[in-house]
Structures are given as C-alpha cells and as structure tokens.
Design an enzyme around this catalytic site. Structure first.
Site: not given
Ligand code: PRP
Length: 192
Positions: A50, A105-106, A109, A137, A164, A171
């Site tokens: 992401g 990071e994107d 959360d 967030k 979301f 994505d």
């Molecule tokens: C997403 C995002 C972070 C993570 C954040 O990854 O890219 O790495 O979740 O969430 P957290 O703070 O609750 O740990 P995801 O697993 O959706 O994979 P992706 O980046 O390939 O979409």
C-alpha cells in the site's frame, strides 16, 4: 459535490482531494530533509504494497544520499486485531544494521504493523528508526488497550477518522490503489 465511486459492492465518497495530499507529502519531505541533512545513507523502508504510491512521491522529494528498500508483512490469525500478530513475508531488501531507517507506511491504523517492524529493525541493529505515513488514524492507534506506550509517529502527512479508506495506494480487495485522491466508504457502510 463529487459523485461517489463504486468498488465492487461498496460506494466511496471523496475524503481528501489530490492537491491536499500533494501538499501534505511535500511538507513531510521538507521536514525529513531538515532532520536528515547530516545523515549518512539513510534508508526509506517501504511497506508493500500500500505504501508504494506515497513513498514514491515522498522519495522523489528527498534530498541527499537516501536509499530506498522494501519490506512486506501481513497480519494473520483470527484475533489479528486484538493480538496484533504480524508475519514477515518479505524481509527488508537492504541491510539495516547501523542505518538510520524511516519506515514508510500508507496508513497507521491499530499500529500493529509499525510496532512489529520497529521491533524487527531494532533486532537487526538499525541505528535509528522513525515512521512516516500518509495517513494516521489517531483513534484506533492511541486506543490499543495492551499498548500503554505507543511509538511516536514522527511524520504523519494526514490524519483520518476511523473509516475505511481507499486510494493513493490503499485498496479494497485489490482495487482502488491507483485513485489519485482518498475516498472513504459511504456513511451507511462505516467501518469503525
Ligand atoms: C495495511 C497498511 C499497513 C497496515 C496498517 O496493510 O499498508 O501496512 O495495514 O494497519 P495497522 O496499523 O492496523 O497494522 P495491508 O495488510 O492492508 O496490506 P497492503 O499494504 O498490501 O494493502
């Protein structure tokens, strides 16, 4: 008012427009350039998948001898949200020992991902570890019951409600990463 977009079965409304995102990323780049002006070969470590859109734009604005590398982790298990179990799928593609590392990071959360990455990078001997994220967030991040001391999120370009969100690398089941703005799931489908 822009029309909502649809990805699979869900509608998303414009949440943060593109120019706001570009400005916020440039602000983060300027702060990093100031903070790392004296650093020796600092490393931007991008979490796949992401973060690639944010990190690409950020990296292009970094000055000095920055390198870029990638890592992929995933949450797993039925109690992922509460236990925060994270598996390393692709270890860092560059050595981190002795390096000043910025995790890109994107979204932050629950924060389980950055905490797991931080522990791994510390174990591998990184000299310093900071976090840059397109979105933070604050609500879920600062309300994790088992985590009295959250890591600082050093460079958060933008903050978001616990909705979301897709676009700019994020994505919904594989779709939406190429959207140039951020979109939040419409009210009736809130994901808190
Ligand atoms: C997403 C995002 C972070 C993570 C954040 O990854 O890219 O790495 O979740 O969430 P957290 O703070 O609750 O740990 P995801 O697993 O959706 O994979 P992706 O980046 O390939 O979409």
């Amino acid at each position: 008012m822009e029309k909502p977009i649809t990805l699979f079965d869900r509608r998303f409304e414009l949440y943060i427009p593109e120019p706001v995102i570009h400005t916020a990323i440039s602000d983060v780049a300027a702060r990093i350039n100031r903070d790392y002006a004296e650093a020796v070969r600092p490393l931007l470590l991008v979490t796949l998948s992401g973060a690639i859109v944010f990190a690409g734009e950020l990296f292009r604005q970094l000055e000095g001898p920055f390198e870029i590398a990638f890592v992929k982790v995933s949450s797993y298990g039925a109690e992922t949200t509460s236990s925060g179990r994270v598996a390393v799928e692709v270890p860092p593609t560059a050595a981190v020992e002795g390096r000043d590392v910025i995790i890109a990071e994107d979204v932050v959360d629950t924060g389980h991902t950055i905490h797991a990455l931080h522990a791994m990078l510390a174990e591998q001997g990184a000299r310093s570890i900071r976090v840059a994220t397109l979105l933070l967030k604050p609500d879920p991040y600062y309300r994790q019951p088992e985590r009295p001391e959250p890591l600082p999120v050093d460079y958060a370009a933008l903050e978001a409600e616990p909705r979301f969100i897709v676009g700019y690398g994020m994505d919904y089941d594989g779709l939406g990463r190429n959207l140039g703005a951020l979109y939040a799931v419409c009210d009736e489908e809130r994901h808190d």
